[in-house]
Design an enzyme around this catalytic site. Structure first.
Site, PDB file in Angstrom:
ATOM      1  N   GLU A 218       0.830  -1.403  -0.154  1.00  0.00           N
ATOM      2  CA  GLU A 218       0.107   0.027   0.098  1.00  0.00           C
ATOM      3  C   GLU A 218       0.986   1.302  -0.206  1.00  0.00           C
ATOM      4  OE1 GLU A 218      -3.302   0.394  -0.447  1.00  0.00           O
ATOM      5  OE2 GLU A 218      -2.847   2.516  -0.292  1.00  0.00           O
TER       6      GLU A 218
ATOM      7  N   THR B 139      -5.763   1.590  -5.457  1.00  0.00           N
ATOM      8  CA  THR B 139      -5.348   0.185  -5.549  1.00  0.00           C
ATOM      9  C   THR B 139      -6.226  -0.706  -6.494  1.00  0.00           C
ATOM     10  OG1 THR B 139      -5.366   0.514  -3.001  1.00  0.00           O
ATOM     11  CG2 THR B 139      -5.399  -1.647  -3.947  1.00  0.00           C
TER      12      THR B 139
ATOM     13  N   HIS C 271      -1.613   3.214   4.682  1.00  0.00           N
ATOM     14  CA  HIS C 271      -2.643   3.863   4.045  1.00  0.00           C
ATOM     15  C   HIS C 271      -2.841   5.267   4.828  1.00  0.00           C
ATOM     16  CE1 HIS C 271      -6.401   5.233   2.080  1.00  0.00           C
ATOM     17  NE2 HIS C 271      -6.074   4.035   1.321  1.00  0.00           N
TER      18      HIS C 271
ATOM     19  N   HIS D 145       0.601   2.584  -5.491  1.00  0.00           N
ATOM     20  CA  HIS D 145       0.327   3.959  -6.067  1.00  0.00           C
ATOM     21  C   HIS D 145       1.018   4.724  -5.065  1.00  0.00           C
ATOM     22  CE1 HIS D 145      -2.611   4.453  -2.994  1.00  0.00           C
ATOM     23  NE2 HIS D 145      -3.222   3.189  -3.436  1.00  0.00           N
TER      24      HIS D 145
HETATM   25  C1  GP9 Z   1      -8.802  -0.732   0.746  1.00  0.00           C
HETATM   26  C2  GP9 Z   1      -7.882  -0.493  -0.308  1.00  0.00           C
HETATM   27  C3  GP9 Z   1      -6.829   0.832   0.017  1.00  0.00           C
HETATM   28  O1  GP9 Z   1      -9.513  -1.932   0.478  1.00  0.00           O
HETATM   29  O2  GP9 Z   1      -8.270  -0.630  -1.783  1.00  0.00           O
HETATM   30  O3  GP9 Z   1      -7.605   1.926  -0.689  1.00  0.00           O
HETATM   31  P1  GP9 Z   1      -6.902   2.702  -1.712  1.00  0.00           P
HETATM   32  O4  GP9 Z   1      -5.604   2.866  -1.767  1.00  0.00           O
HETATM   33  O5  GP9 Z   1      -7.546   2.561  -3.145  1.00  0.00           O
HETATM   34  O6  GP9 Z   1      -7.483   4.343  -1.286  1.00  0.00           O
HETATM   35 MN    MN Z   2      -3.881   1.767  -2.335  1.00  0.00          MN
END
Ligand code: GP9
Ligand code: MN
Length: 412
Positions: free
Chosen positions: A38, A80, A195, A255
């Protein structure tokens, strides 16, 4: 009738990049474990905050892996989910909205489905609600056999933070689930702790926060450090459970985590102004490919090919011995000597061996300064055409024609 697909198909076939002879099938029959890290950007790799490494484990692990240091994310608003889409299809996500929501009814030709046909048990592991981002529906379309979601994990207030289950317990429980999978398997794991807004419990803070005006950037380093620790535990547990030696392990950043709103703080950390050129360079995310027996200790290699998430599908399928010759895809095998140094971002920016085109300006990578537009000109059409073809495929649901007899007649 799919006649639109003919032109696209011809263009893609003409540009097909042959797999590397040396690497094709190199991991055939092995499990494939893909980890979506993430919000992990490349600038933290081999970097420090107040003398402490931000990713000590990954810094070691890349020495026993192929590490691609010129690899870019290509996601748009779908975040994501866009990276998952790129990985599975080697198609571009959409300019606006998330293809996971808008086109889950389309026909795809995804990596999961192909590996399923090759006898793999295919799944996604993500300790979140099944229907979040429409994943339950989209995963069916991509051909996954199973989605290990929130209901398959033991999630408690104690093992959660921020968006949900912490990465360490997530990885721990995931290995236990892996032990029950039929082999060979392909599984894609999606981490969560790193995140935005990058919150951690005190006991999980392993390094000091950075000190700038951006709390987001300050905390980011600590959650990245936690994720790094989680990956370390995961690899150890794979070894303990005897899954390490027969699995290839692929990790990539999905990302960016730090948006341009934090440019001032980022400039302080990097020690240089965040120009549009630097912003584009910050879209690099780590890609790590560990192949047992091939990239063991001392045999790792850093590969500096300009590449992106679009390249993952052909690269990984070729490693597992699946040809992609007639596939509708925009990526190229990254191990092939014919792979071109080129990556297109969803906003039309692009990067080549020597230039970066972004914010309507052509930059030299060497000087990091604007140069005459003519240097970027030769690549502009290729960038536009790829995005345009990919959009046509998605908006027109064109892959539904691919296996059709009538199409085969016009097409071939
Ligand atoms: C949560 C994951 C994270 O399930 O998709 O979210 P994003 O990075 O897309 O905000
Ligand atoms: Mn993500």
């Amino acid at each position: 009738d799919g006649s639109e697909l003919v032109e696209i198909d011809n263009n893609i076939s003409a540009n097909f990049v042959k797999p590397s002879k040396k690497m094709f099938g190199k991991a055939e029959g092995k499990n494939l474990i893909v980890i979506s890290l993430e919000s992990l950007q490349s600038f933290v790799i081999n970097n420090e905050v107040y003398g402490e490494e931000v990713t000590p484990f990954l810094n070691d692990f890349i020495k026993e892996s192929f590490y691609f240091d010129e690899f870019y994310h290509q996601t748009g608003q779908g975040k994501t989910s866009d990276s998952e889409f790129l990985l599975e299809n080697s198609l571009y996500p959409l300019n606006r909205g998330a293809v996971f929501f808008t086109h889950s009814g389309n026909k795809f030709d995804a990596m999961a489905e192909k590996l399923g046909k090759k006898g793999y048990f295919t799944s996604t592991m993500h300790a979140n609600n099944k229907s979040f981002w429409n994943r339950d529906i989209m995963y069916e379309a991509l051909g996954y056999d199973y989605f290990y979601s929130a209901t398959d994990y033991d999630i408690t207030p104690e093992n959660s933070v921020g968006w949900g289950m912490k990465d360490i317990p997530f990885f721990e429980q995931s290995v236990d689930l892996m032990k029950t999978m039929q082999q060979p398997f392909y599984t894609k794991m999606i981490t969560l702790t790193n995140h935005h807004p990058f919150k951690l419990d005190d006991e999980d803070k392993l390094i000091e926060e950075y000190d700038s005006k951006s709390g987001t950037l300050n905390r980011y380093f600590t959650t990245v450090r936690y994720m790094d620790e989680a990956v370390k535990h995961f690899i150890q547990k794979l070894k303990d459970e005897g899954l390490y030696e027969n699995s290839i392990i692929v990790m990539y950043g999905d990302h960016y985590g730090i948006s341009e709103n934090h440019n001032e703080a980022m400039a302080q950390y990097l020690g240089k102004e965040v120009t549009p050129f630097v912003s584009a360079q910050l879209q690099r995310v780590p890609l790590i490919i560990h192949i047992p027996g091939v990239t063991n200790k001392g045999k790792g290699k850093t590969i500096s090919k300009v590449s992106g998430q679009i390249d993952l599908k052909p690269t990984l399928l070729h490693l597992l011995g699946v040809n992609t010759k007639n596939n509708i895809q925009f990526g190229e095998d990254m191990f092939s000597s014919d792979h071109r140094d080129f990556v297109v971002f969803r906003d039309g920016s692009f990067v080549t061996r020597n230039y970066v085109y972004t914010a309507n300006t052509c930059y030299s990578k060497e000087t990091e300064e604007p140069v005459d537009d003519s240097y970027c000109e030769p690549f502009k059409e290729k960038a536009r055409t790829e995005l345009d073809y990919s959009d046509k495929i998605i908006y027109g649901d064109l892959l539904r024609f691919y296996d059709n007899e009538d199409y085969q007649k016009i097409g071939k």
